[in-house]
Design a protein around this motif. Structure first.
Motif, mmCIF file in Angstrom:
data_model
loop_
_atom_site.group_PDB
_atom_site.id
_atom_site.type_symbol
_atom_site.label_atom_id
_atom_site.label_comp_id
_atom_site.label_asym_id
_atom_site.label_seq_id
_atom_site.Cartn_x
_atom_site.Cartn_y
_atom_site.Cartn_z
ATOM 1 N N LYS A 75 0.900 -1.140 -0.152
ATOM 2 C CA LYS A 75 0.052 -0.087 -0.060
ATOM 3 C C LYS A 75 0.946 1.245 0.123
ATOM 4 O O LYS A 75 0.296 2.343 -0.337
ATOM 5 N N TYR A 76 2.088 1.092 0.495
ATOM 6 C CA TYR A 76 3.008 2.181 0.356
ATOM 7 C C TYR A 76 3.844 2.363 -1.086
ATOM 8 O O TYR A 76 4.166 3.538 -1.107
ATOM 9 N N ILE A 77 4.012 1.198 -1.470
ATOM 10 C CA ILE A 77 4.996 1.333 -2.563
ATOM 11 C C ILE A 77 4.516 1.046 -3.835
ATOM 12 O O ILE A 77 5.198 0.865 -4.968
ATOM 13 N N GLU A 78 3.054 0.747 -4.138
ATOM 14 C CA GLU A 78 2.568 0.444 -5.231
ATOM 15 C C GLU A 78 2.804 1.252 -6.158
ATOM 16 O O GLU A 78 2.808 2.637 -6.181
ATOM 17 N N GLY A 79 3.327 1.122 -7.607
ATOM 18 C CA GLY A 79 3.424 1.968 -8.567
ATOM 19 C C GLY A 79 4.940 2.374 -8.684
ATOM 20 O O GLY A 79 5.493 3.276 -9.464
#
Length: 124
Positions: free
Chosen positions: A87-91
């Motif tokens: 959820k913090y590093i998606e993309g």
């Protein structure tokens, strides 16, 4: 055969984590230097509490993914991401930079709203 893929779901349902060719080559070399089987082992990318901005990136080699990990394969490197970190590093894009002042892995994260002065920690 594509060099980029996602295990554990379809590309439409899984947020993408990309790895540049340079980063994958460096990580594969390090894995092989540790005597790890690159067909099973991989680089774990995670987020942990810490740093002056609240969160920081962590990386380590794991022999195999955990059951609930999303597994990405880019340029023959397997990358494991746990659900809490996703959820913090998606993309994000994992790159390898080498220059006069620093050399190492760098995460380009579109979710970051602020970073500390040294760039080692962040907030989303």
């Amino acid at each position: 055969m594509s060099t980029d893929s996602v295990d554990g779901g379809t590309a439409e349902t899984q947020p993408e984590i990309e790895v540049t060719e340079d980063a994958a080559a460096q990580a594969r070399d390090l894995l092989e230097g540790e005597g790890m089987d690159t067909s099973e082992a991989g680089l774990r990318l995670f987020v942990q509490q810490g740093g002056c901005a609240g969160l920081s990136y962590g990386m380590r080699f794991d022999d195999a993914p955990d059951e609930d990990d999303t597994i990405y394969t880019h340029h023959e490197l397997r990358v494991f991401v746990d659900p809490a970190s996703m959820k913090y590093i998606e993309g994000s894009i994992l790159d390898y930079e080498s220059g006069l002042q620093a050399e190492g892995f760098h995460v380009e994260n579109p979710n970051v709203v602020s970073e500390c002065g040294c760039g080692e920690s962040f907030r989303t």
